[in-house]
Write an enzyme that holds these catalytic residues in place. Sequence first.
Site, PDB file in Angstrom:
ATOM      1  N   ARG A  67       0.829  -1.194   0.076  1.00 51.00           N
ATOM      2  CA  ARG A  67       0.039   0.096  -0.038  1.00 51.00           C
ATOM      3  C   ARG A  67       0.945   1.473   0.010  1.00 51.00           C
ATOM      4  O   ARG A  67       1.992   1.035  -0.053  1.00 51.00           O
ATOM      5  CB  ARG A  67      -0.878   0.014   1.410  1.00 51.00           C
ATOM      6  CG  ARG A  67      -0.254  -0.023   2.674  1.00 51.00           C
ATOM      7  CD  ARG A  67      -0.718   0.428   3.800  1.00 51.00           C
ATOM      8  NE  ARG A  67       0.142   0.100   5.098  1.00 51.00           N
ATOM      9  CZ  ARG A  67       0.938   1.030   5.420  1.00 51.00           C
ATOM     10  NH1 ARG A  67       1.376   1.986   4.640  1.00 51.00           N
ATOM     11  NH2 ARG A  67       1.414   0.683   6.469  1.00 51.00           N
ATOM     12  N   GLY A  68       0.158   2.476  -0.200  1.00 48.51           N
ATOM     13  CA  GLY A  68       0.989   3.641   0.094  1.00 48.51           C
ATOM     14  C   GLY A  68       0.986   3.935   1.317  1.00 48.51           C
ATOM     15  O   GLY A  68       0.381   3.207   2.329  1.00 48.51           O
ATOM     16  N   GLN A  70       3.824   5.145   4.958  1.00 51.49           N
ATOM     17  CA  GLN A  70       4.807   4.645   5.808  1.00 51.49           C
ATOM     18  C   GLN A  70       4.508   3.539   6.751  1.00 51.49           C
ATOM     19  O   GLN A  70       3.544   2.923   6.549  1.00 51.49           O
ATOM     20  CB  GLN A  70       5.512   5.838   6.294  1.00 51.49           C
ATOM     21  CG  GLN A  70       5.894   7.054   5.299  1.00 51.49           C
ATOM     22  CD  GLN A  70       6.856   6.379   4.434  1.00 51.49           C
ATOM     23  OE1 GLN A  70       7.733   5.663   4.637  1.00 51.49           O
ATOM     24  NE2 GLN A  70       6.760   6.871   2.901  1.00 51.49           N
ATOM     25  N   HIS A  74      -1.092  -1.450  13.837  1.00 55.40           N
ATOM     26  CA  HIS A  74      -2.321  -1.785  14.105  1.00 55.40           C
ATOM     27  C   HIS A  74      -2.517  -2.831  15.237  1.00 55.40           C
ATOM     28  O   HIS A  74      -1.390  -3.372  15.785  1.00 55.40           O
ATOM     29  CB  HIS A  74      -2.913  -2.911  12.750  1.00 55.40           C
ATOM     30  CG  HIS A  74      -2.722  -2.069  11.553  1.00 55.40           C
ATOM     31  ND1 HIS A  74      -3.287  -0.749  11.466  1.00 55.40           N
ATOM     32  CD2 HIS A  74      -2.239  -2.402  10.331  1.00 55.40           C
ATOM     33  CE1 HIS A  74      -2.944  -0.440  10.080  1.00 55.40           C
ATOM     34  NE2 HIS A  74      -2.443  -1.446   9.686  1.00 55.40           N
ATOM     35  N   ILE A 140      -3.940   6.591   6.687  1.00 52.13           N
ATOM     36  CA  ILE A 140      -4.760   6.131   5.549  1.00 52.13           C
ATOM     37  C   ILE A 140      -3.704   5.439   4.703  1.00 52.13           C
ATOM     38  O   ILE A 140      -2.570   6.321   4.575  1.00 52.13           O
ATOM     39  CB  ILE A 140      -5.513   7.114   5.044  1.00 52.13           C
ATOM     40  CG1 ILE A 140      -6.698   7.675   5.564  1.00 52.13           C
ATOM     41  CG2 ILE A 140      -6.036   6.672   3.555  1.00 52.13           C
ATOM     42  CD1 ILE A 140      -7.468   8.949   5.189  1.00 52.13           C
ATOM     43  N   GLY A 141      -3.849   4.498   4.360  1.00 49.98           N
ATOM     44  CA  GLY A 141      -2.983   3.966   3.019  1.00 49.98           C
ATOM     45  C   GLY A 141      -3.747   3.044   2.068  1.00 49.98           C
ATOM     46  O   GLY A 141      -4.404   2.375   2.585  1.00 49.98           O
ATOM     47  N   PHE A 153      -7.930   2.536   6.095  1.00 50.99           N
ATOM     48  CA  PHE A 153      -7.792   3.314   6.973  1.00 50.99           C
ATOM     49  C   PHE A 153      -7.718   2.541   8.366  1.00 50.99           C
ATOM     50  O   PHE A 153      -8.269   1.475   8.425  1.00 50.99           O
ATOM     51  CB  PHE A 153      -8.828   4.574   7.181  1.00 50.99           C
ATOM     52  CG  PHE A 153     -10.145   3.976   7.318  1.00 50.99           C
ATOM     53  CD1 PHE A 153     -10.745   3.649   8.757  1.00 50.99           C
ATOM     54  CD2 PHE A 153     -10.993   3.879   6.372  1.00 50.99           C
ATOM     55  CE1 PHE A 153     -12.006   3.197   8.889  1.00 50.99           C
ATOM     56  CE2 PHE A 153     -12.364   3.246   6.615  1.00 50.99           C
ATOM     57  CZ  PHE A 153     -12.901   2.851   7.665  1.00 50.99           C
ATOM     58  N   CYS A 170       4.113   6.830  10.316  1.00 56.28           N
ATOM     59  CA  CYS A 170       3.575   7.780   9.402  1.00 56.28           C
ATOM     60  C   CYS A 170       4.744   8.606   8.579  1.00 56.28           C
ATOM     61  O   CYS A 170       4.493   9.396   7.761  1.00 56.28           O
ATOM     62  CB  CYS A 170       2.559   8.696   9.544  1.00 56.28           C
ATOM     63  SG  CYS A 170       1.207   7.736  10.441  1.00 56.28           S
TER      64      CYS A 170
END
Length: 209
Positions: A67-68, A70, A74, A140-141, A153, A170
Amino acid sequence: MQRVDLGQVEYGQAIAEMAGWVRQRQQGLIADRLVLLNHPPVITYGARTPAAELPAPGAIPLVPVDRGGQATYHGPGQLIGYLVVNLRERGPADVVRWVEDGLIRALHALGVAAIRRDTPPRAQSLVGVWTPDHRKLVSIGMRIRGGVTSHGFALNVTSDLAAFEAFTACGLPEVAMTSLAELAAERGVTAPVEAAVRDAVAEAFQARA
């Protein structure tokens, strides 16, 4: 948009299932889908994350992702939302901004002030949803493949914020992460429970379906 509610799902299992949902959406076999779930503790990072921003190996697994964005954390107390959306049918000009706006609407419905942080030109490092005093509440990625989005997200509800201190969250060394629980405690009010947060998020996205 179809809402799918799951409980706690291992990160690797969720990513594998998401790849299947993307293929199904590309083939027109399912509708746009918002999947709400949680993960056990894990730190994920995108391909462009510098090694210096990652933590030393420890108890929390460290997982590269496609994903996009950094590195981020989680874990329990965090609401994850995966969005599998056909952009060729929906066509938002800026999918990340669309996600930010949906989450801001959801947070406002819960009585939580939230903003985007835009700069001219738009800075990728400031993607997400923030408090007015510039603490980060949502990361968000996203990825787009074959016109269909994946990933999404992570909204801190009652997250252990100390987990973010072990690495550069991030890509922002000075970022201050926060949660709905922390914000509520500061205001002397009761924090929304996760079920209410799920409902508000789903309603915000489905209302603009």
